[in-house]
Design a protein around this motif. Structure first.
Motif, PDB file in Angstrom:
ATOM      1  N   THR A  28       0.491  -1.591   0.074  1.00  0.00           N
ATOM      2  CA  THR A  28       0.204   0.060  -0.053  1.00  0.00           C
ATOM      3  C   THR A  28       0.898   1.088   0.424  1.00  0.00           C
ATOM      4  O   THR A  28       1.919   1.016   1.540  1.00  0.00           O
ATOM      5  CB  THR A  28      -0.972  -0.346   1.171  1.00  0.00           C
ATOM      6  OG1 THR A  28      -1.998  -0.801   1.109  1.00  0.00           O
ATOM      7  CG2 THR A  28      -1.785   1.409   1.630  1.00  0.00           C
ATOM      8  N   SER A  29       0.834   1.447  -0.997  1.00  0.00           N
ATOM      9  CA  SER A  29       1.244   3.041  -0.726  1.00  0.00           C
ATOM     10  C   SER A  29       0.786   4.629  -0.835  1.00  0.00           C
ATOM     11  O   SER A  29      -0.183   4.485  -0.565  1.00  0.00           O
ATOM     12  CB  SER A  29       1.998   4.026  -2.790  1.00  0.00           C
ATOM     13  OG  SER A  29       0.784   3.666  -3.619  1.00  0.00           O
ATOM     14  N   LEU A  30       1.879   5.627   0.108  1.00  0.00           N
ATOM     15  CA  LEU A  30       1.009   7.074  -0.013  1.00  0.00           C
ATOM     16  C   LEU A  30       0.128   7.581  -1.182  1.00  0.00           C
ATOM     17  O   LEU A  30      -1.017   7.535  -0.730  1.00  0.00           O
ATOM     18  CB  LEU A  30       2.299   7.616   0.106  1.00  0.00           C
ATOM     19  CG  LEU A  30       0.950   9.459   0.420  1.00  0.00           C
ATOM     20  CD1 LEU A  30       1.074   9.710   1.655  1.00  0.00           C
ATOM     21  CD2 LEU A  30       3.056  10.242   0.044  1.00  0.00           C
ATOM     22  N   GLU A  31       0.895   7.252  -2.098  1.00  0.00           N
ATOM     23  CA  GLU A  31      -0.637   7.473  -3.427  1.00  0.00           C
ATOM     24  C   GLU A  31      -1.702   6.694  -3.459  1.00  0.00           C
ATOM     25  O   GLU A  31      -2.726   7.168  -3.270  1.00  0.00           O
ATOM     26  CB  GLU A  31      -0.117   7.026  -4.342  1.00  0.00           C
ATOM     27  CG  GLU A  31       1.247   8.071  -5.114  1.00  0.00           C
ATOM     28  CD  GLU A  31       2.811   7.755  -4.476  1.00  0.00           C
ATOM     29  OE1 GLU A  31       3.249   6.630  -3.869  1.00  0.00           O
ATOM     30  OE2 GLU A  31       2.976   8.615  -4.057  1.00  0.00           O
ATOM     31  N   ASP A  32      -1.748   5.373  -2.730  1.00  0.00           N
ATOM     32  CA  ASP A  32      -2.977   4.360  -2.762  1.00  0.00           C
ATOM     33  C   ASP A  32      -3.589   5.139  -1.403  1.00  0.00           C
ATOM     34  O   ASP A  32      -5.046   5.765  -1.450  1.00  0.00           O
ATOM     35  CB  ASP A  32      -2.723   2.700  -2.607  1.00  0.00           C
ATOM     36  CG  ASP A  32      -1.885   2.599  -3.053  1.00  0.00           C
ATOM     37  OD1 ASP A  32      -2.426   2.683  -4.481  1.00  0.00           O
ATOM     38  OD2 ASP A  32      -1.583   1.115  -3.452  1.00  0.00           O
TER      39      ASP A  32
END
Length: 198
Positions: A28-32
């Protein structure tokens, strides 16, 4: 003077929870997180801290909600043994298999992070201890109601029921055929709580 927040924190926590649940922590990325929360980086981190702290808050909220639901189910159950039955069979309760493949956020997170993240291991211990206590209470009630032999140790049996359920969750995550998973759940139930099989 700080400006009041203009977003629903509970909605954000649920949206972020589902992203972590579906992808896992590392993937899970920051963008997600920004996409599903609808917030900018400053607002997200200002309200919840960094990804690590946000995840821990999400995990605690998830665990607390599950514990409250388990407690409420015990209080409303016709018989104490019914809760234990439902709990043990729950990983195989969705015939489509989608819930089994998704697993449990706590179990998934513990498997992914406990070795490297002491806070996750501590949260898992806290939650599993609380689940065990509720199950033991249900089993004590089952003894009083005549559904469980009086010589059964409720605390030990509660821990074993939890272990069996976690095993079923792990097997469900593999995509095991749901009939096979359900049969394994029924077999575990019959061996751990033979009074139910009568």
């Amino acid at each position: 003077m700080a400006r009041p927040r203009k977003f629903d924190e509970d909605r954000v926590i649920l949206a972020v929870r589902d992203e972590f649940w579906d992808k896992g922590y590392a993937a899970t990325s920051l963008e997600d997180l920004l996409r599903v929360s609808g917030l900018g980086k400053g607002s997200l981190y200002g309200a919840f801290g960094d990804k690590h702290h946000l995840f821990l808050r999400v995990l605690r909220a998830y665990d607390d909600a599950n514990l409250q639901m388990l407690r409420e189910r015990l209080e409303s159950a016709t018989r104490g043994i019914d809760l234990v039955h439902e709990f043990l069979l729950s990983p195989a309760s969705d015939p489509t298999g989608s819930a089994a493949r998704r697993g449990c956020l706590l179990a998934n997170s513990n498997a992914e992070l406990a070795a490297s993240t002491p806070e996750v291991a501590a949260e898992a211990r806290r939650s599993y201890d609380a689940v065990t206590a509720i199950l033991a209470e249900a089993l004590e009630r089952a003894q009083r109601e005549g559904d469980l032999a009086p010589d059964v140790d409720p605390a030990e049996t509660a821990r074993t029921v939890l272990v069996a359920q976690l095993g079923l969750i792990a097997l469900g995550r593999t995509g095991m055929n749901m009939d096979t998973l359900a049969a394994a759940a029924q077999s575990a139930l019959a061996r751990l709580l033979p009074a139910l099989a009568q």
